[in-house]
Design an enzyme around this catalytic site. Structure first.
Site, PDB file in Angstrom:
ATOM      1  N   LYS A  35      -3.117 -27.860 -63.317  1.00  0.00           N
ATOM      2  CA  LYS A  35      -2.671 -28.950 -64.182  1.00  0.00           C
ATOM      3  C   LYS A  35      -3.376 -28.807 -65.526  1.00  0.00           C
ATOM      4  CE  LYS A  35      -3.959 -32.695 -65.636  1.00  0.00           C
ATOM      5  NZ  LYS A  35      -3.374 -32.853 -67.005  1.00  0.00           N
ATOM      6  N   GLY A  47     -13.932 -31.231 -67.740  1.00  0.00           N
ATOM      7  CA  GLY A  47     -13.572 -32.413 -68.508  1.00  0.00           C
ATOM      8  C   GLY A  47     -14.743 -33.372 -68.611  1.00  0.00           C
ATOM      9  N   SER A  48     -14.437 -34.643 -68.715  1.00  0.00           N
ATOM     10  CA  SER A  48     -15.463 -35.654 -68.973  1.00  0.00           C
ATOM     11  C   SER A  48     -16.236 -36.017 -67.719  1.00  0.00           C
ATOM     12  CB  SER A  48     -14.816 -36.921 -69.548  1.00  0.00           C
ATOM     13  OG  SER A  48     -14.069 -37.596 -68.542  1.00  0.00           O
ATOM     14  N   GLU A  94     -17.248 -28.913 -64.245  1.00  0.00           N
ATOM     15  CA  GLU A  94     -17.842 -28.560 -65.538  1.00  0.00           C
ATOM     16  C   GLU A  94     -17.628 -29.751 -66.459  1.00  0.00           C
ATOM     17  OE1 GLU A  94     -19.595 -26.036 -66.266  1.00  0.00           O
ATOM     18  OE2 GLU A  94     -19.218 -24.683 -64.584  1.00  0.00           O
ATOM     19  N   LEU A  95     -18.703 -30.528 -66.666  1.00  0.00           N
ATOM     20  CA  LEU A  95     -18.552 -31.829 -67.323  1.00  0.00           C
ATOM     21  C   LEU A  95     -19.167 -31.821 -68.723  1.00  0.00           C
ATOM     22  CD1 LEU A  95     -19.264 -33.998 -64.150  1.00  0.00           C
ATOM     23  CD2 LEU A  95     -17.087 -33.062 -64.965  1.00  0.00           C
ATOM     24  N   CYS A 136     -17.876 -27.357 -75.333  1.00  0.00           N
ATOM     25  CA  CYS A 136     -18.810 -27.982 -74.387  1.00  0.00           C
ATOM     26  C   CYS A 136     -20.266 -27.712 -74.754  1.00  0.00           C
ATOM     27  CB  CYS A 136     -18.536 -27.479 -72.969  1.00  0.00           C
ATOM     28  SG  CYS A 136     -16.915 -27.945 -72.335  1.00  0.00           S
ATOM     29  N   GLU A 176     -22.045 -37.253 -75.466  1.00  0.00           N
ATOM     30  CA  GLU A 176     -21.394 -36.040 -75.952  1.00  0.00           C
ATOM     31  C   GLU A 176     -20.461 -36.396 -77.108  1.00  0.00           C
ATOM     32  OE1 GLU A 176     -19.204 -32.172 -74.071  1.00  0.00           O
ATOM     33  OE2 GLU A 176     -18.563 -34.118 -73.314  1.00  0.00           O
TER      34      GLU A 176
END
Length: 472
Positions: A170, A223-224, A243-244, A277, A371
């Site tokens: 997605k 993403g977040s 992976e934030l 990131c 962030e």
């Protein structure tokens, strides 16, 4: 939508616009939960055969995809420039990395080693031979971000296929065309139908199906932090890679030659408008260098060229959305109210936030604490290395950090104390190559990417013991 090796019409479509010009690009199909379930079922059926594909065949498919992307690199770069407002130079760089990532995946497919266990090291282990093998896990679902729509997709699709899994992808809502481009590339490369499925749509609509369906064995998400926590709760006991967020600190120690790092530091802070990131968000400079560094950093920042993503001279374009732009302006204004000084930038031109340098920032201001994911950097002086390390570690995030120092002792001292998944010594924390382990501590996530590391997390490890006759 690309499901089971065929294009499928969606029930509804939504227009996609360029974030830089607001130009209409395309109508994008919006997958529904039923479509996600169909894609997962197709993937599971394809996996039953693909799991037995020999490693050399999987490697050839991945290598062929790399060749196709390399041949069509300009087309791919232009897609990114239009739908993501990435400068054409940065877009070409990303395609070069994407080609390399798929080639790393092709190599990894042929390097799936287990381990021999010395059974007789334990009493009762005599006359036994023990070893491990890694086997594909099954259906992997992947939810990817907008900022590297080819390469971060490659970091999920490449390892999944290298391992012998099937995958349902997605893509990010703003950059679906980059992912949909892969459908026919993999088809041309000979990937069996159903191994790769691509369903554009909204994350809040599709996430439950993608994370809870019984055929799904692994979920990988970039993403977040907030969405990552939701996915972690939904996924339950499934394997998970998250992976934030990040808030990368960069320490510039005393005795450093500033001439060698201004250009690199500005690039690390403002490449792709800071929407990276591991973009530099906080710079800590030894007080002996602070004044000169700040002056020269600001001067170089003011020289960055704002323009069209398709212009070769452009450094800075619009951020990904009006929502993001409004948030960034709000955070900067709040920081100023809390005592911060704007050294340059802080204004908006069209859809572009002019690159912004802040000093005297309250450590609890949002631009320092959270962030930013935009062209904003905070710069502060420090007295001792311990102070700089403490400031760098004062964060909920821990993805990459960087330190530049002429002292190998101070480099190792900092590297062992910085609370991040990666420490980049004598370069910016924005440095990444695609075969290195990559992942964070704390709220920056769980698991590791970096092709062979991601591939391992997409497989199950099985121990096998063989007992020989005691008579031998």
């Amino acid at each position: 939508m690309w499901i089971g090796g065929k294009w499928r019409e969606a029930k509804t479509y939504e227009p996609l616009y360029s974030p830089h010009t607001n130009e209409f690009l395309s109508d994008i199909g919006q997958a529904e939960p039923a479509d996600a379930i169909e894609a997962i079922v197709e993937a599971n059926a394809a996996f039953q055969k693909f799991r037995n594909y020999p490693a050399h065949a999987r490697a050839k498919i991945l290598a062929k995809v790399a060749d196709i992307l390399e041949e069509r690199s300009l087309e791919c770069a232009e897609i990114m420039a239009l739908e993501g407002a990435k400068s054409i130079r940065n877009a070409r760089e990303e395609i070069n990395r994407t080609v390399q990532t798929y080639r790393f995946a092709a190599e990894a497919a042929k390097s799936n080693y287990g381990e021999q266990i010395p059974m007789d090291a334990a009493e009762g282990g005599e006359n036994r031979f023990g070893f491990t093998i890694r086997t594909p896990i099954g259906v992997v679902t992947a939810i990817t971000p907008f900022n590297f729509p080819f390469n971060l997709v490659a970091h999920k699709v490449g390892p999944a296929i290298a391992a012998g899994n099937a995958i349902v992808l997605k893509p990010a809502e703003q950059t679906p065309i980059s992912s949909l481009f892969l459908a026919e590339a993999f088809k041309e490369a000979g990937l069996p139908d159903g191994v790769l499925n691509i369903i554009p749509g909204k994350g809040d609509v599709l996430s439950e199906a993608l994370t809870t369906h019984p055929y799904v064995k692994k979920v990988t998400f970039t993403g977040s932090v907030e969405v990552g926590h939701i996915i972690q709760q939904q996924a339950g006991f499934r394997k998970l890679t998250l992976e934030l967020g990040s808030n990368s600190p960069f320490i510039i120690d005393e005795g450093v030659d500033i001439d060698q790092l201004i250009e690199r530091s500005v690039m690390g802070a403002f490449s792709y408008n800071g929407q990276v990131c591991i973009s530099i968000q906080r710079i800590y400079v030894h007080q002996s260098l602070y004044g000169e560094f700040l002056e020269r950093f600001v001067s170089r920042t003011k020289q960055l060229v704002i323009g069209s993503p398709l212009d070769e001279k452009t450094n800075i374009t619009s951020v990904i959305s009006k929502k993001s732009l409004d948030r960034l302006q709000s955070w900067i204004n709040e920081a100023v109210q809390e005592g911060a000084k704007i050294e340059c930038g802080g204004t908006v031109v069209g859809n572009v936030l002019v690159p912004t340098v802040l000093t005297n920032v309250n450590r609890d201001s949002k631009v320092s604490r959270f962030e930013v994911f935009g062209p904003v950097v905070c710069i502060a002086p420090f007295d001792t290395l311990d102070n700089a390390i403490a400031e760098a570690n004062d964060s909920r995030y821990g993805l990459n950090s960087g330190i530049i120092t002429p002292s190998i002792e101070r480099a190792f001292y900092a590297a062992t104390r910085l609370e991040t998944g990666g420490v980049i010594v004598n370069d910016i924390p924005t440095y990444r190559i695609d075969n290195m382990p990559y992942g964070g501590w704390k709220d920056s996530g769980v698991g590791r990417e970096g092709v062979k590391y991601a591939m391992r997390e997409m497989m199950e490890e099985k121990f096998i013991s063989l007992k020989f006759s005691d008579n031998n």
